[in-house]
Design an enzyme around this catalytic site. Sequence first.
Site, short mmCIF file in Angstrom:
data_model
loop_
_atom_site.label_atom_id
_atom_site.label_comp_id
_atom_site.label_asym_id
_atom_site.label_seq_id
_atom_site.Cartn_x
_atom_site.Cartn_y
_atom_site.Cartn_z
N LYS A 37 -24.01 88.49 117.56
CA LYS A 37 -23.16 89.62 117.92
C LYS A 37 -22.19 89.93 116.77
O LYS A 37 -21.99 91.09 116.40
CB LYS A 37 -22.38 89.28 119.19
N GLU A 159 -3.89 95.85 129.87
CA GLU A 159 -4.59 96.95 129.22
C GLU A 159 -4.94 98.01 130.26
O GLU A 159 -5.41 97.68 131.34
CB GLU A 159 -5.89 96.39 128.59
N GLY A 270 -17.15 102.27 140.78
CA GLY A 270 -17.84 101.05 140.36
C GLY A 270 -17.20 100.58 139.08
O GLY A 270 -15.99 100.76 138.88
N CYS A 273 -13.90 97.06 136.60
CA CYS A 273 -12.48 96.80 136.92
C CYS A 273 -12.12 97.02 138.38
O CYS A 273 -11.68 96.08 139.04
CB CYS A 273 -11.60 97.65 136.03
N LYS A 276 -13.65 94.59 141.13
CA LYS A 276 -13.26 93.18 140.94
C LYS A 276 -11.75 92.99 141.04
O LYS A 276 -11.28 91.98 141.57
CB LYS A 276 -13.83 92.64 139.62
N ARG A 340 -22.05 98.05 135.37
CA ARG A 340 -21.53 97.01 136.27
C ARG A 340 -21.02 97.64 137.57
O ARG A 340 -20.22 98.56 137.54
CB ARG A 340 -20.43 96.20 135.57
P1 NAD Z 1 -16.28 92.32 128.79
O1 NAD Z 1 -16.93 91.53 129.83
O2 NAD Z 1 -16.87 93.64 128.33
O3 NAD Z 1 -16.06 91.44 127.49
C1 NAD Z 1 -15.51 90.16 127.48
C2 NAD Z 1 -15.98 89.51 126.21
O4 NAD Z 1 -15.42 88.23 126.06
C3 NAD Z 1 -17.48 89.32 126.15
O5 NAD Z 1 -17.95 89.91 124.99
C4 NAD Z 1 -17.65 87.78 126.11
O6 NAD Z 1 -18.77 87.40 125.39
C5 NAD Z 1 -16.39 87.38 125.43
N1 NAD Z 1 -15.99 85.97 125.55
C6 NAD Z 1 -16.18 85.13 126.58
N2 NAD Z 1 -15.62 83.92 126.33
C7 NAD Z 1 -15.06 84.00 125.10
C8 NAD Z 1 -14.31 83.11 124.28
N3 NAD Z 1 -13.98 81.89 124.69
N4 NAD Z 1 -13.91 83.54 123.06
C9 NAD Z 1 -14.18 84.79 122.65
N5 NAD Z 1 -14.87 85.69 123.37
C10 NAD Z 1 -15.31 85.31 124.59
O7 NAD Z 1 -14.82 92.57 129.29
P2 NAD Z 1 -13.89 93.85 129.08
O8 NAD Z 1 -14.41 94.98 129.88
O9 NAD Z 1 -13.60 94.05 127.64
O10 NAD Z 1 -12.57 93.33 129.82
C11 NAD Z 1 -11.80 92.26 129.30
C12 NAD Z 1 -10.57 92.13 130.18
O11 NAD Z 1 -9.81 93.35 130.18
C13 NAD Z 1 -10.88 91.86 131.64
O12 NAD Z 1 -9.89 91.07 132.19
C14 NAD Z 1 -10.83 93.24 132.28
O13 NAD Z 1 -10.54 93.20 133.64
C15 NAD Z 1 -9.71 93.89 131.49
N6 NAD Z 1 -9.77 95.34 131.38
C16 NAD Z 1 -10.98 95.97 131.22
C17 NAD Z 1 -11.00 97.36 131.11
C18 NAD Z 1 -12.32 98.08 130.96
O14 NAD Z 1 -12.31 99.29 131.16
N7 NAD Z 1 -13.41 97.43 130.64
C19 NAD Z 1 -9.81 98.09 131.14
C20 NAD Z 1 -8.61 97.41 131.26
C21 NAD Z 1 -8.60 96.03 131.39
#
Ligand code: NAD
Length: 447
Positions: A37, A159, A270, A273, A276, A340
């Site tokens: 990646k 965020e 869906g 966020c 969950k 998701r």
């Molecule tokens: P995601 O699932 O798209 O990405 C998470 C990433 O973390 C993955 O790439 C995974 O491989 C990586 N990861 C796992 N363990 C790790 C480690 N030890 N070290 C480094 N990387 C590691 O998640 P996301 O959508 O980016 O969301 C991240 C957080 O932000 C969550 O808590 C989510 O609820 C929050 N959030 C998401 C959004 C959104 O729209 N996606 C918006 C606001 C907040």
Amino acid sequence: MIKGVSVTGTGFVGLVSAVCFAERGFKAYAVTHDEDKAKTINQGEPPFYEPKLKRLLRSSLKSKLFRCTTDLKEAASNSEITFIAVGTPSRPDGDIDLSIIKRSSEEIGEAIAEKRGYHLVVVKSTVVPGTTGGLVKDSVEKHSGKKAGDGFGLCMSPEFLREGKAVYDTFHTDRVVIGEYDRKSGDILHKFYRRFYGKKTPPILRMSLASAEMVKYASNAFLAAKISFINEIARICEATAGVDVAEVAKGMGYDKRIGHLFLEAGLGFGGSCFPKDVRALIAYAQRKRYPPLLLRSILDVNERQAFHGVELAEQLVGSLKGKRVALLGLAFKPETSDIREAASLKIIDRLLGLGAEVAVYDPVAMPEVEKLYGKKIMYAGSPRDCLKKADCCILVTEWSEFKKLKPGDFTKVMRNPAVVDGRKVFNPNVFSKKLRFAAVGWGHQPS
Ligand code: NAD
């Protein structure tokens, strides 16, 4: 002065944040465990679709201000702040799974153990109240041998970006929330944000770690409640000839106390966020011995709404057994490849269960769906291909290319033209004159 920032997690939040930090002149590191990646990202290919991200990623690689690495120690030693942006998925019981947060905090602890000087750790991931001041603090302390407020600082800064508009939102947020362990930690992050946003710095709100954690849950639960509210109103509208929920929402939205946003009836929410986060807040409330009645209803209404698309199809064409149903749109919302908890998945499962043939089309999310369903469904190369020989079409995601479709685009190619507008993109008065038509929240006149 802060020169370098590192971010753990290379998903929507982590990668977009790191690239945007680099765009504003910080030396930014995105940290992942996945060598392949990291390589792909460093070649300028984001691992998911997000508007504007590829262009920004490539320019930040060119300017050498951004790099994706598997070496957290190197990233931490070349930066003054590490943001935690790893995933916080649901456990099977709906509660939040904090194992990735724990691991990331431990790794940050190890990475800063030998670093000379102060380092700020900021939780950006969505976590339930008490996580940053508890699990994160304890893990970093244990693995660094340093004390919070002394060897390292600690903040929680939720965020609020939206997938599909993640880059725009990162540069133009409505507000910044800083939860701080102590004043020094908050001051450093405050300064960082002021430099990042420059003249366009939004209101920056400072508060306790746990309040900041709660702001995120309360915000998402409120937005999800708005969607479930209008979807419930939509169902009542459908039962009432001559009422259209789009007109009702418009009439409501001009009231400043209500507002127009998130009042669009559809097949439910869906994504990674809302479902969950509402589940996690329910579990959290229960642990605190409060029965969250309203929060449960948000999910109950939402759960039924995707299946309602299938019910409307049955109302139009009768039994779906052996019939071909075309689904337009698979992503949980437009401008993303993220599927998701998308309504499309519930609809596909229900249609297959009813014995229907399913054809699908989405401008970007098809490869993700193919990974789940393989040969069980048909994948079309265009909306026209998808509609060919179909007995019914359900519009599931409101991509702009679907909004241009006219009744003739359906009647010319479908076997038995019948359309369910799950996202209120077509004019029901025009469509219903040309083909069998139903829409969420549209109480049509009995024919
Ligand atoms: P995601 O699932 O798209 O990405 C998470 C990433 O973390 C993955 O790439 C995974 O491989 C990586 N990861 C796992 N363990 C790790 C480690 N030890 N070290 C480094 N990387 C590691 O998640 P996301 O959508 O980016 O969301 C991240 C957080 O932000 C969550 O808590 C989510 O609820 C929050 N959030 C998401 C959004 C959104 O729209 N996606 C918006 C606001 C907040």
